[in-house]
Design a protein around this motif. Structure first.
Motif, PDB file in Angstrom:
ATOM      1  N   ASP A 236       0.812  -1.220   0.000  1.00  0.00           N
ATOM      2  CA  ASP A 236       0.000   0.000   0.000  1.00  0.00           C
ATOM      3  C   ASP A 236       0.841   1.264   0.000  1.00  0.00           C
ATOM      4  N   VAL A 237       1.994   1.220   0.662  1.00  0.00           N
ATOM      5  CA  VAL A 237       2.845   2.402   0.803  1.00  0.00           C
ATOM      6  C   VAL A 237       4.278   2.002   0.481  1.00  0.00           C
ATOM      7  N   VAL A 238       4.965   2.829  -0.301  1.00  0.00           N
ATOM      8  CA  VAL A 238       6.378   2.640  -0.604  1.00  0.00           C
ATOM      9  C   VAL A 238       7.126   3.884  -0.152  1.00  0.00           C
ATOM     10  N   LEU A 239       8.096   3.706   0.732  1.00  0.00           N
ATOM     11  CA  LEU A 239       8.903   4.798   1.253  1.00  0.00           C
ATOM     12  C   LEU A 239      10.363   4.574   0.867  1.00  0.00           C
ATOM     13  N   ALA A 240      11.018   5.642   0.468  1.00  0.00           N
ATOM     14  CA  ALA A 240      12.446   5.592   0.142  1.00  0.00           C
ATOM     15  C   ALA A 240      13.225   6.287   1.241  1.00  0.00           C
ATOM     16  N   PHE A 241      14.170   5.565   1.832  1.00  0.00           N
ATOM     17  CA  PHE A 241      14.998   6.101   2.908  1.00  0.00           C
ATOM     18  C   PHE A 241      16.341   6.481   2.298  1.00  0.00           C
ATOM     19  N   GLU A 242      16.668   7.775   2.304  1.00  0.00           N
ATOM     20  CA  GLU A 242      17.843   8.282   1.611  1.00  0.00           C
ATOM     21  C   GLU A 242      18.775   8.962   2.597  1.00  0.00           C
ATOM     22  N   GLY A 243      20.043   8.989   2.236  1.00  0.00           N
ATOM     23  CA  GLY A 243      21.032   9.671   3.064  1.00  0.00           C
ATOM     24  C   GLY A 243      22.433   9.410   2.576  1.00  0.00           C
ATOM     25  N   ASP A 244      23.274  10.414   2.710  1.00  0.00           N
ATOM     26  CA  ASP A 244      24.688  10.291   2.347  1.00  0.00           C
ATOM     27  C   ASP A 244      25.456   9.748   3.548  1.00  0.00           C
ATOM     28  N   LYS A 245      26.329   8.786   3.299  1.00  0.00           N
ATOM     29  CA  LYS A 245      27.074   8.175   4.409  1.00  0.00           C
ATOM     30  C   LYS A 245      28.028   9.167   5.064  1.00  0.00           C
ATOM     31  N   HIS A 246      28.346  10.264   4.382  1.00  0.00           N
ATOM     32  CA  HIS A 246      29.231  11.272   4.961  1.00  0.00           C
ATOM     33  C   HIS A 246      28.456  12.365   5.698  1.00  0.00           C
ATOM     34  N   THR A 248      24.969  13.317   8.420  1.00  0.00           N
ATOM     35  CA  THR A 248      24.027  12.778   9.403  1.00  0.00           C
ATOM     36  C   THR A 248      22.577  12.969   8.974  1.00  0.00           C
ATOM     37  N   LEU A 249      22.340  13.664   7.875  1.00  0.00           N
ATOM     38  CA  LEU A 249      20.978  13.917   7.417  1.00  0.00           C
ATOM     39  C   LEU A 249      20.408  12.668   6.767  1.00  0.00           C
ATOM     40  N   ARG A 250      19.182  12.317   7.151  1.00  0.00           N
ATOM     41  CA  ARG A 250      18.440  11.222   6.557  1.00  0.00           C
ATOM     42  C   ARG A 250      17.044  11.728   6.192  1.00  0.00           C
ATOM     43  N   MET A 251      16.555  11.280   5.034  1.00  0.00           N
ATOM     44  CA  MET A 251      15.252  11.741   4.558  1.00  0.00           C
ATOM     45  C   MET A 251      14.413  10.540   4.145  1.00  0.00           C
ATOM     46  N   VAL A 252      13.171  10.513   4.605  1.00  0.00           N
ATOM     47  CA  VAL A 252      12.198   9.501   4.200  1.00  0.00           C
ATOM     48  C   VAL A 252      11.256  10.161   3.204  1.00  0.00           C
ATOM     49  N   ARG A 253      11.234   9.609   2.003  1.00  0.00           N
ATOM     50  CA  ARG A 253      10.465  10.213   0.920  1.00  0.00           C
ATOM     51  C   ARG A 253       9.342   9.263   0.502  1.00  0.00           C
ATOM     52  N   GLY A 254       8.139   9.777   0.399  1.00  0.00           N
ATOM     53  CA  GLY A 254       7.018   8.976  -0.057  1.00  0.00           C
ATOM     54  C   GLY A 254       7.062   8.770  -1.561  1.00  0.00           C
ATOM     55  N   VAL A 255       6.996   7.513  -1.990  1.00  0.00           N
ATOM     56  CA  VAL A 255       6.977   7.176  -3.408  1.00  0.00           C
ATOM     57  C   VAL A 255       5.576   6.769  -3.849  1.00  0.00           C
ATOM     58  N   LYS A 256       4.890   6.026  -2.998  1.00  0.00           N
ATOM     59  CA  LYS A 256       3.517   5.599  -3.261  1.00  0.00           C
ATOM     60  C   LYS A 256       2.780   5.562  -1.931  1.00  0.00           C
ATOM     61  N   ASN A 257       1.547   6.039  -1.924  1.00  0.00           N
ATOM     62  CA  ASN A 257       0.768   6.056  -0.682  1.00  0.00           C
ATOM     63  C   ASN A 257      -0.705   6.033  -1.034  1.00  0.00           C
ATOM     64  N   ARG A 258      -1.377   4.945  -0.703  1.00  0.00           N
ATOM     65  CA  ARG A 258      -2.805   4.823  -0.970  1.00  0.00           C
ATOM     66  C   ARG A 258      -3.662   5.541   0.070  1.00  0.00           C
ATOM     67  N   PHE A 259      -3.055   5.981   1.158  1.00  0.00           N
ATOM     68  CA  PHE A 259      -3.822   6.587   2.241  1.00  0.00           C
ATOM     69  C   PHE A 259      -3.465   8.048   2.486  1.00  0.00           C
ATOM     70  N   GLY A 260      -2.601   8.624   1.684  1.00  0.00           N
ATOM     71  CA  GLY A 260      -2.194  10.002   1.912  1.00  0.00           C
ATOM     72  C   GLY A 260      -1.374  10.527   0.759  1.00  0.00           C
ATOM     73  N   PRO A 261      -0.790  11.697   0.920  1.00  0.00           N
ATOM     74  CA  PRO A 261       0.020  12.276  -0.167  1.00  0.00           C
ATOM     75  C   PRO A 261       1.279  11.468  -0.419  1.00  0.00           C
ATOM     76  N   ALA A 262       1.664  11.388  -1.688  1.00  0.00           N
ATOM     77  CA  ALA A 262       2.845  10.625  -2.065  1.00  0.00           C
ATOM     78  C   ALA A 262       4.048  11.515  -2.333  1.00  0.00           C
ATOM     79  N   ASP A 263       3.975  12.783  -1.923  1.00  0.00           N
ATOM     80  CA  ASP A 263       5.091  13.702  -2.170  1.00  0.00           C
ATOM     81  C   ASP A 263       5.567  14.377  -0.889  1.00  0.00           C
ATOM     82  N   GLU A 264       5.336  13.735   0.261  1.00  0.00           N
ATOM     83  CA  GLU A 264       5.807  14.284   1.526  1.00  0.00           C
ATOM     84  C   GLU A 264       7.225  13.793   1.820  1.00  0.00           C
TER      85      GLU A 264
END
Length: 457
Positions: A236-246, A248-264
């Motif tokens: 139902d939901v696909v999330l992409a977990f991104e971040g550079d190993k160098h 400390t910033l990590r970002m969770v990006r919505g790719v697909k979401n049947r229950f909410g916005p897919a661009d958060e």
């Protein structure tokens, strides 16, 4: 074998990655271009009329008017991690299946262990990659040990379902789906057939019991989710977990979401004590410091999905009469920067062809949208002229090849975020943007008019 006998025995071949069907076997799927994924499917022996009679079984429940359908089963329940809830659309919906994919070591297991620790109900954490002791050590380090969190080091789908029958959890986390297997189908764990069968089985259990399930997925070297492409259609939901190993910033990006916005987008910071959500990540993206402003820096606001994020662009122009000057870019599109340098020379009269130019972002952010064009151009011009821009100035605008400054999407939201951070002046493209309280707007239609204000000392 006659053609009629062959037709009676086989209905063709189906791709295990995308489901595309063909009448004869080929090495590469014509739809998804994957190699060796076509499997033979048996032809149905019954006539179309007989198949229609079999399919016309009794309904599982009578049809109801849409206004009489209860909403309790479709309402999201918070996970306890606010930044993740933002991306999910409020939380986890009962019976939903969420796929969280990311590169190895980016922090997927750390984030989900934080979710398991803060979830209000009973949680079953199934680990197929690590032992229960290794997960316990990480939980001790991040403070995720609690009584309602259960660990199971299993890699068999049947054993996982047996744990569900015994514990009756409120949330299941499977780390990872590529390590799971089932005896119902052939193939090695992590293969196309096994991964698809395990996902289908867990999805059926989730829908039947109203149980939210979170699956951890790996990605390929190209950044795509590993396994069959049909995996993304099953969940139902696909999330992409991104971040550079160098960074400390990590970002969770919505790719697909049947229950909410897919661009958060959700922002996190990876620390030694675990992972922490950052509702206001401006401190990571702005290198604000005491003292006089420095030449070669400009601040803009980018839109990542629907979320405005401040970004600082830095440029360094050095040298003169260099035969082969170097161009180095970090966090920006190198082709876009090269185009802007050509526009600055042609339309702004800035000599750059014999100087070395370095451009970068702050905090590990990557900017690809053209709304940062004007900020990049001003940072380069500021470094070349050795004139610093005002510290309370934010710059927004896209630059065309003719040197014109074009309007960008979401301008009002960008300005509101900049005003919240304390910026009082803004350079914007013409188009009637509304100034937030306490901010002064200056509309510019050509990059040359802006560059003439930067006079060398």
């Amino acid at each position: 074998m006659t053609p009629r006998a062959r037709t009676a025995r086989s209905a063709g071949y189906r791709c295990t990655a995308c489901g595309h069907r063909v009448t004869q076997w080929v090495g590469r799927c014509p739809s998804c271009q994957e190699w060796g994924t076509l499997e033979e499917i048996d032809a149905p022996t019954a006539t179309p009329a007989a198949r229609a009679r079999v399919a016309a079984g009794a309904p599982s429940a009578p049809a109801r008017r849409i206004g009489d359908v209860a909403l309790d089963s479709a309402r999201a329940r918070p996970t306890g991690v606010s930044e993740l809830d933002r991306v999910l659309g409020g939380g986890l919906v009962p019976g939903s299946v969420v796929l969280l994919a990311g590169e190895p070591g980016v922090g997927k297991s750390t984030l989900l262990l934080e979710v398991a620790a803060r979830h209000p109900g009973r949680v079953l954490y199934v680990t197929g990659e690590e032992s229960a002791g290794q997960v316990r050590l990480r939980a001790e380090r991040t403070g995720a040990v609690r009584d309602e969190l259960y660990l199971a080091a299993e890699s068999d789908l049947g054993a996982v379902i047996a744990h569900l029958d015994d514990l009756r959890p409120d949330l299941v986390i499977v780390d990872s789906v590529q390590t799971m297997s089932t005896a119902a189908v052939d193939g090695a764990p992590g293969g196309v057939t096994q991964t698809r069968a395990v996902t289908v089985g867990l999805t059926a259990v989730a829908k039947e019991r109203g149980l939210p399930v979170v699956l951890v997925g790996h990605v390929t070297k190209d950044g795509n989710i590993a396994g069959p492409r049909v995996l993304e259609h099953l969940v139902d939901v696909v999330l992409a977990f991104e971040g550079d190993k160098h960074s400390t910033l990590r970002m969770v990006r919505g790719v697909k979401n049947r229950f909410g916005p897919a661009d958060e987008v959700g922002c996190f910071e990876l620390r030694d004590s675990g992972i922490v959500g950052m509702p206001d990540p401006s401190g990571l993206f702005l290198a604000r410091f005491d003292g006089p402003p420095v030449a070669g820096t400009a601040v803009t606001v980018v839109l990542d999905g629907r979320r405005p994020l401040p970004a600082e662009v830095q440029a360094l122009v050095t040298g003169r009469d260099i035969p082969s000057p170097r161009r180095a870019v970090s966090g920006l599109d190198s082709a876009r920067v090269a185009m802007l340098l050509a526009v600055l020379e042609k339309r702004g009269g800035i000599r750059l062809y014999d100087a070395e130019v370095y451009a970068a972002t702050v905090g590990g952010m990557r900017i690809v949208e053209p709304a940062a064009d004007l900020a990049i151009a001003l940072a380069v011009a500021s470094s070349r002229a050795d004139v610093a821009l005002p510290r309370d100035l934010v710059v927004l605008g896209e630059i065309g090849l003719a040197g014109e400054v074009r309007r960008v999407a979401g301008l009002d939201r960008r300005l509101a975020e900049a005003a919240r951070l304390g910026f009082t002046d803004a350079l914007v493209p013409p188009g009637g943007a509304t100034a937030p309280p306490g901010m002064r707007l200056t509309e510019v239609d050509n990059v040359g008019a802006v560059l003439r204000a930067l006079k060398p000392r």
